[in-house]
Scaffold this motif. Structure first.
Motif, PDB file in Angstrom:
ATOM      1  N   ASP A  73       0.839  -1.212   0.000  1.00 58.60           N
ATOM      2  CA  ASP A  73       0.000   0.000   0.000  1.00 58.60           C
ATOM      3  C   ASP A  73       0.871   1.258   0.000  1.00 58.60           C
ATOM      4  OD1 ASP A  73      -2.346  -1.581   0.224  1.00 58.60           O
ATOM      5  OD2 ASP A  73      -2.300  -1.472   2.421  1.00 58.60           O
ATOM      6  N   TRP A  74       1.904   1.252   0.840  1.00 59.79           N
ATOM      7  CA  TRP A  74       2.779   2.421   0.938  1.00 59.79           C
ATOM      8  C   TRP A  74       3.475   2.687  -0.393  1.00 59.79           C
ATOM      9  CZ3 TRP A  74       5.762   3.913   5.889  1.00 59.79           C
ATOM     10  CH2 TRP A  74       4.892   3.942   6.975  1.00 59.79           C
ATOM     11  N   ALA A  75       3.966   1.654  -1.039  1.00 62.73           N
ATOM     12  CA  ALA A  75       4.657   1.832  -2.313  1.00 62.73           C
ATOM     13  C   ALA A  75       3.727   2.446  -3.358  1.00 62.73           C
ATOM     14  CB  ALA A  75       5.217   0.503  -2.810  1.00 62.73           C
ATOM     15  N   ARG A  76       2.503   1.977  -3.403  1.00 57.52           N
ATOM     16  CA  ARG A  76       1.547   2.554  -4.359  1.00 57.52           C
ATOM     17  C   ARG A  76       1.207   3.989  -3.993  1.00 57.52           C
ATOM     18  NH1 ARG A  76      -2.720  -2.249  -4.733  1.00 57.52           N
ATOM     19  NH2 ARG A  76      -2.597  -1.750  -2.544  1.00 57.52           N
ATOM     20  N   LYS A  77       0.965   4.244  -2.712  1.00 61.46           N
ATOM     21  CA  LYS A  77       0.602   5.588  -2.261  1.00 61.46           C
ATOM     22  C   LYS A  77       1.735   6.583  -2.518  1.00 61.46           C
ATOM     23  CE  LYS A  77       0.336   6.067   2.159  1.00 61.46           C
ATOM     24  NZ  LYS A  77      -0.102   6.008   3.568  1.00 61.46           N
ATOM     25  N   LEU A  78       2.965   6.161  -2.284  1.00 62.94           N
ATOM     26  CA  LEU A  78       4.121   7.039  -2.467  1.00 62.94           C
ATOM     27  C   LEU A  78       4.667   7.020  -3.898  1.00 62.94           C
ATOM     28  CD1 LEU A  78       5.986   6.256   0.876  1.00 62.94           C
ATOM     29  CD2 LEU A  78       4.679   8.322   0.308  1.00 62.94           C
ATOM     30  N   ARG A  79       4.014   6.267  -4.753  1.00 68.55           N
ATOM     31  CA  ARG A  79       4.387   6.151  -6.171  1.00 68.55           C
ATOM     32  C   ARG A  79       5.811   5.635  -6.367  1.00 68.55           C
ATOM     33  NH1 ARG A  79       1.551  11.536  -8.662  1.00 68.55           N
ATOM     34  NH2 ARG A  79      -0.556  10.729  -8.506  1.00 68.55           N
ATOM     35  N   HIS A  80       6.151   4.664  -5.547  1.00 68.48           N
ATOM     36  CA  HIS A  80       7.462   4.003  -5.675  1.00 68.48           C
ATOM     37  C   HIS A  80       7.249   2.776  -6.565  1.00 68.48           C
ATOM     38  CE1 HIS A  80      11.344   2.418  -4.998  1.00 68.48           C
ATOM     39  NE2 HIS A  80      11.465   2.623  -3.689  1.00 68.48           N
TER      40      HIS A  80
END
Length: 115
Positions: free
Chosen positions: A92-99
């Motif tokens: 989720d964090w990777a998608r939210k932070l666009r990583h």
């Protein structure tokens, strides 16, 4: 600041989280190889969440292209991108932070869990 200097300062991080915070890839690898839990949680973050956050922050602050070395090391040592803490996962964090690089790595290293 070196890893040794950072460890002298009182902080909440475990040694593995401190290595992630300082982008110390070699130190993180050694700590994991010595048996640290790749899914360790500290300060309401898994190591993988922390790695994603650090990689994004370093790129934003330095202006350099984003990398995914911390993410790759953790995945190689078995970190679970679908492990939820406070209802969120590293994925989720990777998608939210666009990583996007981290997202692609997690796709290659894992199988999505059923909802």
């Amino acid at each position: 600041m070196t890893m040794a200097d950072a460890l002298k300062i009182e902080n909440p991080w475990t040694p593995a989280h401190q290595a992630v915070e300082l982008s110390e890839h070699a130190t993180l690898t050694r700590i994991l190889d010595e048996g640290a839990d790749a899914d360790e949680v500290c300060c309401r973050m898994t190591l993988l969440m922390h790695a994603i956050d650090t990689e994004v922050d370093v790129a934003n602050q330095s202006g350099e292209p984003i990398d995914s070395v911390l993410t790759a090391v953790l995945l190689a040592y078995g970190a679970d991108p679908h492990l939820a803490v406070n209802g969120e996962t590293a994925y989720d964090w990777a998608r939210k932070l666009r990583h996007d690089m981290a997202t692609r790595l997690m796709d290659r290293f894992s199988t999505p869990r059923p909802s």
